[in-house]
Scaffold this motif. Structure first.
Motif, PDB file in Angstrom:
ATOM      1  N   PHE A 292       3.374  22.619  29.034  1.00 23.62           N
ATOM      2  CA  PHE A 292       3.218  23.281  27.733  1.00 23.62           C
ATOM      3  C   PHE A 292       2.858  22.256  26.647  1.00 23.62           C
ATOM      4  N   LEU A 293       3.567  21.147  26.598  1.00 23.07           N
ATOM      5  CA  LEU A 293       3.289  20.114  25.584  1.00 23.07           C
ATOM      6  C   LEU A 293       1.892  19.511  25.770  1.00 23.07           C
ATOM      7  N   THR A 294       1.475  19.297  26.990  1.00 24.45           N
ATOM      8  CA  THR A 294       0.129  18.769  27.256  1.00 24.45           C
ATOM      9  C   THR A 294      -0.935  19.764  26.813  1.00 24.45           C
ATOM     10  N   GLY A 295      -0.749  21.022  27.167  1.00 24.85           N
ATOM     11  CA  GLY A 295      -1.707  22.057  26.768  1.00 24.85           C
ATOM     12  C   GLY A 295      -1.788  22.206  25.258  1.00 24.85           C
ATOM     13  N   ALA A 296      -0.651  22.181  24.573  1.00 24.47           N
ATOM     14  CA  ALA A 296      -0.640  22.296  23.110  1.00 24.47           C
ATOM     15  C   ALA A 296      -1.348  21.108  22.468  1.00 24.47           C
ATOM     16  N   THR A 297      -1.127  19.912  23.017  1.00 21.37           N
ATOM     17  CA  THR A 297      -1.781  18.710  22.480  1.00 21.37           C
ATOM     18  C   THR A 297      -3.297  18.788  22.663  1.00 21.37           C
ATOM     19  N   VAL A 298      -3.742  19.217  23.815  1.00 25.34           N
ATOM     20  CA  VAL A 298      -5.182  19.356  24.076  1.00 25.34           C
ATOM     21  C   VAL A 298      -5.784  20.422  23.147  1.00 25.34           C
ATOM     22  N   ALA A 299      -5.097  21.551  22.983  1.00 22.80           N
ATOM     23  CA  ALA A 299      -5.607  22.621  22.121  1.00 22.80           C
ATOM     24  C   ALA A 299      -5.723  22.166  20.669  1.00 22.80           C
ATOM     25  N   VAL A 300      -4.740  21.453  20.171  1.00 22.40           N
ATOM     26  CA  VAL A 300      -4.791  20.959  18.788  1.00 22.40           C
ATOM     27  C   VAL A 300      -5.910  19.936  18.626  1.00 22.40           C
ATOM     28  N   THR A 301      -6.077  19.062  19.599  1.00 24.73           N
ATOM     29  CA  THR A 301      -7.133  18.042  19.528  1.00 24.73           C
ATOM     30  C   THR A 301      -8.517  18.682  19.535  1.00 24.73           C
ATOM     31  N   ILE A 302      -8.752  19.617  20.439  1.00 24.98           N
ATOM     32  CA  ILE A 302     -10.060  20.279  20.517  1.00 24.98           C
ATOM     33  C   ILE A 302     -10.308  21.121  19.271  1.00 24.98           C
ATOM     34  N   GLY A 303      -9.286  21.826  18.809  1.00 26.49           N
ATOM     35  CA  GLY A 303      -9.426  22.638  17.595  1.00 26.49           C
ATOM     36  C   GLY A 303      -9.770  21.800  16.379  1.00 26.49           C
ATOM     37  N   SER A 304      -9.117  20.654  16.227  1.00 26.69           N
ATOM     38  CA  SER A 304      -9.408  19.798  15.075  1.00 26.69           C
ATOM     39  C   SER A 304     -10.776  19.139  15.193  1.00 26.69           C
TER      40      SER A 304
END
Length: 179
Positions: free
Chosen positions: A20-32
């Motif tokens: 979950f933490l890895t997925g959230a980090t990837v999603a925030v990075t790609i979104g930004s």
């Protein structure tokens, strides 16, 4: 008597938490990373006023007051940013008012911008030699059509409103080609 508490099994395992933490980090990075790309490709909304018109601005987007243009001598053609940011010529008339018709500075041949030549009293496209009369009609091609025109209105607060011309072209009496 047993003083220990029974251990309840956690509903979230360590592996699930890390996923979950890895997925959230990837999603925030790609979104930004995609946000500035989106801002680059999506044009900003124009402040559209009465009848689809906008306030005339300079190249930096600052509104140009009519008083600034009307200090120029009669016959002056002032270049402002008009509809959709298109360069538009506003004409100072002999009675020190603005002509209610503005000319869009885009050659109808290939879309070049061009200067007003005060000596020859015509617009001259430097790219392919098209010449336009002071009212925007073609004098010499390769431009096939007259210049696009817009309505010019001086507002009560002194700003200049530029709005689309949708009725018959007063130069030809026909339906405008740009509508």
């Amino acid at each position: 008597m047993d003083d220990t508490f029974p251990l309840e099994e956690s509903s979230l395992s360590r592996r699930q938490l890390l996923n979950f933490l890895t997925g959230a980090t990837v999603a925030v990075t790609i979104g930004s990373a995609l946000y500035p790309v989106n801002q680059f490709f999506v044009p900003p909304k124009e402040d559209i006023g009465v009848e689809g018109g906008i306030i005339a601005t300079d190249i930096l987007g600052n509104p140009i007051p009519a008083s600034q243009i009307l200090t120029e001598p009669p016959g002056t053609r002032a270049l402002v940013a008009g509809l959709a940011g298109e360069p538009t010529y506003l004409v100072v008339k002999d009675d020190q008012t603005l002509d209610p018709i503005g000319l869009v500075d885009n050659c109808t041949h290939l879309g070049c911008t061009f200067p007003w030549n005060p000596v020859d009293q015509q617009f001259q496209c430097p790219c392919h030699g098209s010449l336009y009369a002071p009212d925007g009609m073609v004098i010499r091609g390769p431009a096939p059509l007259p210049l696009k025109i817009v309505h010019v209105t001086v507002m009560d607060n002194g700003s200049i409103l530029i709005s689309p011309w949708t009725e018959a072209d007063p130069r030809t009496g026909k339906e405008p080609w740009w509508v």
